[in-house]
Design a protein around this motif. Structure first.
Motif, PDB file in Angstrom:
ATOM      1  N   VAL A  36       0.830  -1.204   0.000  1.00  0.00           N
ATOM      2  CA  VAL A  36       0.000   0.000   0.000  1.00  0.00           C
ATOM      3  C   VAL A  36       0.865   1.254   0.000  1.00  0.00           C
ATOM      4  CG1 VAL A  36      -1.948  -1.107   1.134  1.00  0.00           C
ATOM      5  CG2 VAL A  36      -0.186  -0.027   2.526  1.00  0.00           C
ATOM      6  N   ASP A  53      -5.142   0.425   5.293  1.00  0.00           N
ATOM      7  CA  ASP A  53      -5.146  -0.011   3.890  1.00  0.00           C
ATOM      8  C   ASP A  53      -4.521  -1.394   3.730  1.00  0.00           C
ATOM      9  OD1 ASP A  53      -6.299   2.360   3.208  1.00  0.00           O
ATOM     10  OD2 ASP A  53      -4.457   3.300   2.440  1.00  0.00           O
ATOM     11  N   ALA A  98      -6.174  -4.503   2.085  1.00  0.00           N
ATOM     12  CA  ALA A  98      -5.546  -5.098   0.896  1.00  0.00           C
ATOM     13  C   ALA A  98      -5.274  -6.586   1.096  1.00  0.00           C
ATOM     14  CB  ALA A  98      -4.244  -4.366   0.569  1.00  0.00           C
TER      15      ALA A  98
END
Lengths: 482, 401
Positions: free
Chosen positions: A54, A87, A91
């Protein structure tokens, strides 16, 4: 005991070696031999590994510079880290959901708990995750060494402070107690000596492992009956040479992948012996397990309580969907007690029945409805507490708590792709639908019978019937099991 | 005794109607043992985030204190005087009067060997009651349930007022129950679908069988939710509790204590006390909320003759460092104080010497009392439980009970 049907065996395999597979996949497998399927599961579709990333290394300044930053710059770095860890969680969860090599992610989830670590630095988290995913099915010795040299672990276990003059035992203790041998197999003296071997292991400002020779104690050590001028690498090798390490890891893998409530000591001893003699080849160990007839014994099937992440990923693998705010997954994880990158302590998530209490079970039973009927989420997770509090990063965790709190009492808006799911059942006659759906979603069923499901189903259309039966099947205690 | 009769009537009446709706094997759960008068209750208030103990119980005659905290130190004139040397934070006006009338004890320098400054690790240690080198998966109240509730059908002996259950409340086989609102708990758990599932499930009652374990937990939850809601209906407090999260939680606890529910331990959290920055305002606000909620709670109990049966205990995962930091706050420290509030205290006031600022370790207070001794005392002397089995070690008892 009735023989376990082939379909059930394959569902069992799909769940233990991954996060379950939809009906068409299981159907496709039934034509193949076990060896072929297991091979495919072990190797995956392609050999390259897409990183779960990320943030790139150049996006974040190195930690030494943070000291010279002004308040505004610091705030920005915190903001990047906070958003980054969130994130990264999303992810990785997406990778598990969409993976064509689920066993890698499942193994990585296992190692994520085994090598439990907390750090506020998104880059360190990302690095460690990559190391774990890369080596998840590789060689345990290499995995151990790579993990032990990540800034995430070195900082979490205080090895930056492990110096010749002032040894810090934390790293050595956890490596022996949690990563390799397990308690009761070494003395306090062994830990002290091992800590000396690890002196000088650290990392630099760019997040790279460094061996700082100046502060390394190169004197003679005596540990686990061996004597020599050991360094950190030697120390890890001594631990790997000890059969107890193979046994400890194998037993843990057995509990995670085969049976968490009853452990067959003879099987574990047999597997551990092979694991040791393979030079710690994880893939061979997993092949041994998944190829064994005993793995498909009825006593193992449907007796594992899905972890919160397994539950959530499995649900989304069954029915494709997108959340309006994907970070709602962090809220589910938090409420159910398994937020990725925030293990409860260095020993990881205890798993099994510790996932279940009255409130977590009722939330699990209601979660499919909350998601699939887009209901309001009126449950709050406990706040995550920051790790070491002396630093300036504690605000980051508070902000994470705040951002999760803002999701409270909002609808979980999910866009659900029912079409693909409903399509899977197109050839099934209406009167067999309930049993087929329950049979596809559950590996063990005691309560969700057709009459009961019919009673609560919306029978107005075939599509509504499939949807409502599916949601009701997912709202059972049995759906918590795999 | 009119009220009691009415309460019992309501209880029996509602149980009778609920029973006709319940599956047969669940009916057994419904006959919870009624609590005899004098039922001792423990209320744990967790101050999350590491409360600054030195600005809670203030050494207002100590030069070191003011030297280490030039900006954060609380002035002698502002602190509420406890003894010649010690004062209470100015927000605690209600607690001060409890202290004065002998309803409160303050235990100082409580901690454990080899303290850990990480929130989650130190909280873990307080929740499990382990040594700092050990990692346990069960909590001290959970193990109390294990020991006390073998064969009990309900996890209502320990209730947490929150959406999720703390580790402290999780035992090996028994676990407490968490909820914020008894009515919501009832509504979410009493769906007909769940009851039908329960009816359809044929239990094999095999120990290693997880599906049975899940169904058993579900059955207990449904029956407990019903039981809690029935009890909850029997008493409505006449006191006006503050409109804060803690105020609402303490009201729920008080209303349950006044009923005949079999609950022995209540658990609630308040925070966050992690005051690295701008401590003064934050701590003041949280203390005020704590003071108001506890004061009304005690008043409620006293009016209903229940105060002598209730013990309130506060704790935090650690105290903070002696010196202030550069951001108007304090960083993570070690030993801390605990409040014990109740009508059944044997010893009151300052229960031991206050924190010793002359004897520090790396700028941190040294602990004098192991918190497991507090647990042992409460378990043994207040809840009549086998503290040694629960804490897996014999810790010395303290004399506040």
């Amino acid at each position: 005991m009735p023989p376990v049907s082939e379909k059930l065996q394959l569902q069992h395999l799909a769940w233990r070696a991954g996060f379950g597979e939809p009906l068409p996949v299981i159907t496709k497998w039934t034509d193949k031999r076990r060896k072929e399927i297991v091979n495919k599961i072990l190797i995956g579709k392609k050999d390259t590994l897409d990183a779960v990333a990320v943030i790139s290394e150049s996006d974040l300044p190195d930690y030494r510079k943070v000291k010279d930053m002004n308040a505004e710059q610091r705030k920005q770095v915190q903001q990047m880290n906070r958003q980054g860890v969130k994130d990264l969680n999303i992810a990785w969860t997406h990778t598990m959901i969409n993976s064509e090599h689920p066993l890698r992610e499942k193994m990585a989830l296992f190692w994520h708990g085994h090598f439990a670590c907390r750090t506020q630095n998104v880059l360190y988290n990302q690095q460690l995750l990559q190391v774990i995913r890369e080596n998840a099915l590789g060689n345990f010795g290499e995995l151990l060494s790579a993990v032990s040299k990540t800034p995430a672990m070195l900082s979490f276990l205080n090895n930056q402070q492990n110096r010749k003059q002032h040894p810090n035992e934390n790293f050595a203790r956890e490596v022996m107690e949690l990563f390799t041998m397990g308690r009761g197999n070494y003395t306090e003296k062994d830990i002290k000596e091992a800590a000396r071997a690890f002196t000088g292991w650290g990392f630099d400002g760019s997040g790279q492992f460094v061996f700082r020779e100046r502060i390394h104690d190169d004197g003679e050590k005596e540990v686990l009956g061996k004597r020599g001028n050991f360094n950190g690498d030697d120390m890890l090798q001594i631990l790997l040479d000890n059969k107890q390490t193979a046994h400890y890891i194998t037993a843990k893998i057995y509990r995670f992948f085969v049976n968490e409530t009853t452990v067959d000591d003879a099987k574990v001893a047999m597997l551990a012996d092979k694991f040791y003699h393979s030079g710690y080849d994880i893939k061979s160990l997993m092949r041994e397990i998944f190829m064994a007839d005993w793995f498909y014994n009825e006593q193992h099937i449907g007796n594992r309580i899905k972890s919160p992440v397994e539950l959530l990923v499995g649900l989304r693998r069954s029915i494709p969907m997108e959340f309006e705010k994907e970070e709602v997954m962090l809220l589910f994880q938090g409420i159910l007690g398994q937020q990725l990158f925030y293990p409860p302590n260095v020993a990881g998530w205890p798993g099994g029945r510790s996932w279940i209490d009255s409130s977590s079970l009722m939330f699990r039973l209601r979660m499919p409805q909350v998601i699939l009927y887009s209901q309001e989420l009126r449950t709050k997770p406990k706040d995550i507490t920051p790790e070491m509090g002396e630093g300036q990063n504690y605000k980051m965790t508070l902000e994470l708590n705040d951002s999760l709190r803002r999701l409270y009492a909002r609808r979980v808006n999910a866009t659900i792709n029912w079409d693909a799911y409903v399509q899977d059942y197109k050839d099934i006659p209406r009167e067999r639908l309930a049993d087929e759906i329950a049979g596809a979603l559950l590996v063990k069923n005691s309560g969700a019978s057709k009459p009961l499901l019919d009673k609560y189903a919306d029978s107005s259309t075939r599509e509504n019937y499939i949807k409502t039966v599916t949601i009701d099947v997912m709202s059972t205690p049995e759906y918590q099991l795999c | 005794m009119l009220i009691l009769n009415r309460r019992r009537f309501l209880q029996v009446g509602s149980l009778a109607s609920a029973a006709t709706l319940m599956p047969k094997f669940l009916k057994a759960f419904e006959k919870g043992q009624l609590v005899p008068p004098g039922n001792k209750v423990l209320v744990v208030i967790q101050l999350s985030g590491g409360n600054d103990g030195l600005n809670t119980v203030i050494p207002y005659r100590n030069d070191i204190y003011y030297k280490m905290r030039p900006a954060l130190g609380i002035k002698r004139t502002e602190a509420l005087s406890l003894t010649d040397d010690w004062g209470l934070h100015p927000s605690f006006t209600g607690l001060k009067s409890l202290y004065d009338d002998g309803s409160m004890g303050i235990l100082n320098s409580v901690g454990y060997p080899n303290p850990d400054r990480s929130h989650f690790r130190s909280m873990d240690i307080w929740h499990t009651g382990s040594e700092s080198k050990d990692f346990w998966n069960t909590g001290w109240i959970g193990r109390y349930l294990d020991a006390q509730c073998k064969g009990c059908d309900k996890p209502t002996q320990a209730l947490e007022i929150d959406d999720t259950l703390s580790l402290a409340m999780k035992g090996e086989s028994a676990k407490g129950l968490a909820f914020t609102d008894p009515n919501r708990l009832y509504n979410t758990s009493n769906g007909n679908y769940f009851k039908d599932l329960l009816n359809a499930h044929a239990s094999h009652a095999e120990e290693h069988n997880n599906v049975d374990y899940l169904y058993k937990t579900m059955a207990e939850t449904i029956s407990s939710a019903t039981y809690i809601q029935q009890q909850f209906k029997t008493y409505q407090s006449k006191e006006s509790y503050p409109n804060t999260a803690l105020g609402r939680d303490m009201k729920v606890i008080s209303e349950l204590i006044m009923s005949d529910i079999n609950t022995k331990v209540y658990y609630v959290s308040h925070g966050s006390f992690d005051t690295h920055v701008g401590q003064q305002k934050q701590q003041e606000k949280l203390f005020q909320q704590l003071d108001e909620a506890v004061s009304v709670f005690v008043q409620d109990l006293k009016k209903n003759n229940r105060f002598q049966d209730v013990m309130v205990m506060t704790f935090s995962e650690f105290g903070r460092r002696v010196g202030q930091n550069a951001s108007g706050g304090t960083d993570h420290g070690t030993a801390n104080n605990m409040f014990l509030i109740g009508g059944g205290l044997q010893k009151k006031g300052m229960l031991n010497e206050g924190a010793d600022l002359t004897d520090l370790q790396d700028g941190d207070l040294k602990y004098k009392v192991d918190f497991k001794s507090v647990y042992a005392t409460l378990l043994n002397k207040w809840l009549s439980a086998d503290d040694k089995a629960i804490l897996q070690q014999q810790y010395g008892y303290l004399d506040f009970i």
